[in-house]
Structures are given as C-alpha cells and as structure tokens.
Design a protein around this motif. Structure first.
Motif, PDB file in Angstrom:
ATOM      1  N   LEU A   4       1.213   9.022   3.905  1.00 37.23           N
ATOM      2  CA  LEU A   4       2.446   9.304   4.643  1.00 37.23           C
ATOM      3  C   LEU A   4       2.682   8.252   5.721  1.00 37.23           C
ATOM      4  CD1 LEU A   4       2.531  13.179   5.090  1.00 37.23           C
ATOM      5  CD2 LEU A   4       4.125  11.750   3.832  1.00 37.23           C
ATOM      6  N   PHE A   5       1.602   7.896   6.416  1.00 38.23           N
ATOM      7  CA  PHE A   5       1.738   6.870   7.454  1.00 38.23           C
ATOM      8  C   PHE A   5       2.186   5.548   6.837  1.00 38.23           C
ATOM      9  CE2 PHE A   5       0.037   3.328   9.943  1.00 38.23           C
ATOM     10  CZ  PHE A   5       0.694   3.558  11.139  1.00 38.23           C
ATOM     11  N   LEU A   6       1.580   5.161   5.723  1.00 36.68           N
ATOM     12  CA  LEU A   6       1.962   3.908   5.066  1.00 36.68           C
ATOM     13  C   LEU A   6       3.395   3.968   4.549  1.00 36.68           C
ATOM     14  CD1 LEU A   6      -1.330   3.041   3.124  1.00 36.68           C
ATOM     15  CD2 LEU A   6      -0.404   1.916   5.162  1.00 36.68           C
ATOM     16  N   LEU A   7       3.775   5.130   4.041  1.00 36.75           N
ATOM     17  CA  LEU A   7       5.130   5.298   3.525  1.00 36.75           C
ATOM     18  C   LEU A   7       6.171   5.146   4.639  1.00 36.75           C
ATOM     19  CD1 LEU A   7       6.942   6.044   1.086  1.00 36.75           C
ATOM     20  CD2 LEU A   7       6.639   8.442   1.759  1.00 36.75           C
ATOM     21  N   TYR A   8       5.887   5.719   5.792  1.00 38.32           N
ATOM     22  CA  TYR A   8       6.836   5.710   6.910  1.00 38.32           C
ATOM     23  C   TYR A   8       6.508   4.686   7.984  1.00 38.32           C
ATOM     24  CZ  TYR A   8       8.590   9.972   4.810  1.00 38.32           C
ATOM     25  OH  TYR A   8       9.128  10.877   3.934  1.00 38.32           O
ATOM     26  N   LYS A   9       5.617   3.753   7.678  1.00 39.33           N
ATOM     27  CA  LYS A   9       5.181   2.761   8.653  1.00 39.33           C
ATOM     28  C   LYS A   9       6.347   1.963   9.259  1.00 39.33           C
ATOM     29  CE  LYS A   9       2.067  -1.112   9.364  1.00 39.33           C
ATOM     30  NZ  LYS A   9       1.128  -2.042   8.753  1.00 39.33           N
ATOM     31  N   PRO A  10       7.296   1.441   8.461  1.00 38.63           N
ATOM     32  CA  PRO A  10       8.411   0.701   9.075  1.00 38.63           C
ATOM     33  C   PRO A  10       9.211   1.547  10.068  1.00 38.63           C
ATOM     34  CG  PRO A  10       8.368   0.315   6.715  1.00 38.63           C
ATOM     35  CD  PRO A  10       7.372   1.392   6.993  1.00 38.63           C
TER      36      PRO A  10
END
Length: 185
Positions: A4-10
């Motif tokens: 989830l963090f990687l998905l929403y990182k930007p």
C-alpha cells in the motif's frame, strides 16, 4: 502494508512535502506577525505596504484617495473620493495565499532553477493581482455598496484563487518533475 505504501508513495510524498512546507512557512509567517502588537492596533509592515500600494493605484483614478491607521483595530482605513470605503487587515495582504501557492509548488517538485523562478514570478503575480483586486473592490464598493457581499465574498476571492489554481496547473503541466515524466512516456 508495504505494498500500500509503495502504491501510494507518490501521493504520500506530495502530501508530506506540502504539509511540511506549508507548516514551516506558516510558522515563519506567524512569528513575523507576532512582532506586531495587535492590542495597540499595530499593522504589520507587509499589510501596510499593500495598503500603500493600493492607494497608489487608487490615486490613478481619484487623486483624493488616501489611507489612515484604524484607531480601534489593527487595520488600515482606505478612503476613495474622500469617503471611507474599506479597511485592509492582515488577511487582505495575500501572504497566506502566497504561502499556499508556494507549498503546492514545492510539493510538486521541479528543477531547482525552474522552481525558484516560478515561485518568485508567481508570488509577484499574486501580489500585483491582489493590489489590483483591492483597488477595484474599493472602486466597486464606492459605486455599488449594496453589492459588498457578492463583490468581497464571492467575485474577488474567485479571481485570486482562480489565478492561483491556473498557476498550479501551469506548474504541474509544464515545469514540475511530473510534467517531464509524462512527456517522456
């Protein structure tokens, strides 16, 4: 959770940069304002500058325009055609709008030189627009005092926030790293 963090990182990076830069700039601005004693009706120097520049613009239309300190509150009274038309308070100086503009541009990172130039030019545009907005508002209030709510509360905020939004769109689409990433695809 990591996915989830990687998905929403930007988005999270944008949000973090925006909140951090907005908080830092707001704290700096608030510490600047704290140097002035509102209990003695002192007006901060930038608000006074805005009032002075507004009077300069108004004198182009009416040589009898002038300002004076408000005796009962920290503001500057604006007179147009020798009539008390409005007052300029700290919230009228557009610094909070400029802080919001700067925080957004910083959050949508771009090349350092482009960022600095865009921040300077955008801040100047907002400041000049704000002076013109206040001067036009004073003239409009002189002629149409019954329209105060719509002029002050709707039309003129719409203009200044509309220009800020337009500047943001230009920044994101032409100068930010997001713009260069999408043009390379």
């Amino acid at each position: 959770m990591k996915n989830l963090f990687l998905l929403y990182k930007p988005f999270l990076l944008f949000l973090g940069k925006f909140v951090l830069s907005y908080l830092i700039l707001t704290i700096i601005y608030q510490s600047y304002l704290n140097r002035f004693d509102s209990s003695k009706n002192e007006v901060d120097s930038f608000t006074q500058l805005v009032a002075d520049q507004t009077i300069t613009v108004l004198t182009w239309v009416d040589s009898q325009s002038y300002s004076m300190p408000h005796l009962k509150e920290p503001s500057v009274k604006i007179f147009y055609h020798n009539k008390y038309i409005s007052r300029i308070i700290e919230g009228c100086n557009a610094l909070s709008v400029i802080i919001l503009f700067i925080a957004f541009v910083i959050a949508f990172t771009g090349k350092l030189k482009n960022t600095i130039v865009f921040l300077l030019l955008g801040s100047i545009i907002i400041h000049v627009l704000n002076i013109g907005r206040i001067a036009l508002l004073c003239i409009a209030l002189y002629h149409f005092p019954q329209m105060e709510h719509i002029l002050h509360g709707v039309i003129f905020p719409l203009v200044i926030y509309g220009v800020v939004f337009l500047l943001w769109v230009i920044w994101v689409n032409k100068y930010s790293n997001h713009a260069t990433a999408t043009t390379k695809k």
